[in-house]
Write an enzyme that holds these catalytic residues in place. Structure first.
Site, PDB file in Angstrom:
ATOM      1  N   CYS A 156       0.812  -1.225   0.000  1.00 10.27           N
ATOM      2  CA  CYS A 156       0.000   0.000   0.000  1.00 10.27           C
ATOM      3  C   CYS A 156       0.841   1.270   0.000  1.00 10.27           C
ATOM      4  O   CYS A 156       0.612   2.177  -0.799  1.00 10.27           O
ATOM      5  CB  CYS A 156      -0.994  -0.003   1.155  1.00 10.27           C
ATOM      6  SG  CYS A 156      -0.251  -0.094   2.808  1.00 10.27           S
ATOM      7  N   HIS A 214      -2.627   0.719   7.146  1.00 10.89           N
ATOM      8  CA  HIS A 214      -2.960   0.687   5.724  1.00 10.89           C
ATOM      9  C   HIS A 214      -3.191   2.102   5.215  1.00 10.89           C
ATOM     10  O   HIS A 214      -3.650   2.978   5.954  1.00 10.89           O
ATOM     11  CB  HIS A 214      -4.221  -0.162   5.506  1.00 10.89           C
ATOM     12  CG  HIS A 214      -4.492  -0.506   4.077  1.00 10.89           C
ATOM     13  ND1 HIS A 214      -3.634  -1.246   3.303  1.00 10.89           N
ATOM     14  CD2 HIS A 214      -5.537  -0.187   3.267  1.00 10.89           C
ATOM     15  CE1 HIS A 214      -4.144  -1.391   2.088  1.00 10.89           C
ATOM     16  NE2 HIS A 214      -5.293  -0.745   2.039  1.00 10.89           N
ATOM     17  N   HIS A 256      -5.773   1.537  -3.531  1.00 13.08           N
ATOM     18  CA  HIS A 256      -4.856   0.993  -2.529  1.00 13.08           C
ATOM     19  C   HIS A 256      -4.408  -0.389  -2.969  1.00 13.08           C
ATOM     20  O   HIS A 256      -4.942  -0.957  -3.926  1.00 13.08           O
ATOM     21  CB  HIS A 256      -5.541   0.927  -1.160  1.00 13.08           C
ATOM     22  CG  HIS A 256      -6.731   0.021  -1.134  1.00 13.08           C
ATOM     23  ND1 HIS A 256      -6.744  -1.168  -0.441  1.00 13.08           N
ATOM     24  CD2 HIS A 256      -7.952   0.095  -1.750  1.00 13.08           C
ATOM     25  CE1 HIS A 256      -7.917  -1.769  -0.599  1.00 13.08           C
ATOM     26  NE2 HIS A 256      -8.670  -1.017  -1.396  1.00 13.08           N
TER      27      HIS A 256
END
Length: 195
Positions: free
Chosen positions: A95, A148, A165
């Site tokens: 990510c 994340h 992402h």
């Protein structure tokens, strides 16, 4: 830990030589510059004069939009790339690596981890999100640890904000930030571009 700076080329089309994201972005900038110059001269081959007296130091919104568009286009070019921890290439991407690589296309070096990226820019409220903003997630809404990161690619309305992402199961993909799953783990958003 892998570095954002990759010596390997990141972009290619069949039959073409490999080009890095930076090289492609520079070619596009030069093409836009030539088109603007041709437009100013009325298409008659004259070179436009550079009248610097009419310019101010006010941030150029159009330039900002071009940069945001370039970063989003670069990120989307990786759609479908499988997830790989520490990855920054088409072979595999994580990510934060996706964002590092995408921002390289406009010569911006982002920090390498999602935790560090969460401090890169001005914090924005969810209702103020714009394209190019970074969104961060944790194990749950009350988590203090960022695990994340993604980037807003399209603000459609108050209940549909797309972000890109690198998913651990699906690879590079776009999702709606307002889906139940993402809302349960959303922590914060930052705007890495100056206004």
């Amino acid at each position: 830990m892998a570095s954002c700076q990759s010596a390997r080329p990141t972009f290619s089309k069949r039959g073409e030589t490999y080009k890095s994201a930076r090289e492609i972005a520079e070619e596009k900038r030069q093409a836009r510059k030539q088109a603007r110059m041709a437009g100013r001269s009325g298409g008659k081959g004259k070179v436009a004069s550079k009248d610097r007296t009419s310019r101010t130091n006010v941030p150029n919104a159009r330039r900002l939009d071009e940069n945001v568009a370039t970063v989003i286009q670069t990120a989307r070019s990786f759609t479908g790339t499988p997830y790989k921890w520490g990855g920054t290439t088409r072979v595999g991407m994580d990510c934060s690596g996706l964002l590092c690589t995408s921002f390289q296309s406009i010569n911006v070096t982002l920090p390498r981890t999602s935790e560090e990226q969460s401090r890169f820019g001005k914090t924005v409220k969810p209702r103020e999100l714009k394209e190019g903003d970074l969104v961060f997630f944790g194990a749950n809404k009350y988590s203090r640890e960022i695990t994340h990161v993604g980037m807003v690619t399209e603000v459609i309305n108050d209940s549909e904000v797309k972000f890109i992402h690198a998913s651990t199961t699906l690879g590079v993909i776009e999702n709606n930030l307002h889906s139940d799953y993402w809302q349960k783990i959303f922590l914060k958003a930052v705007r890495p571009f100056d206004e």
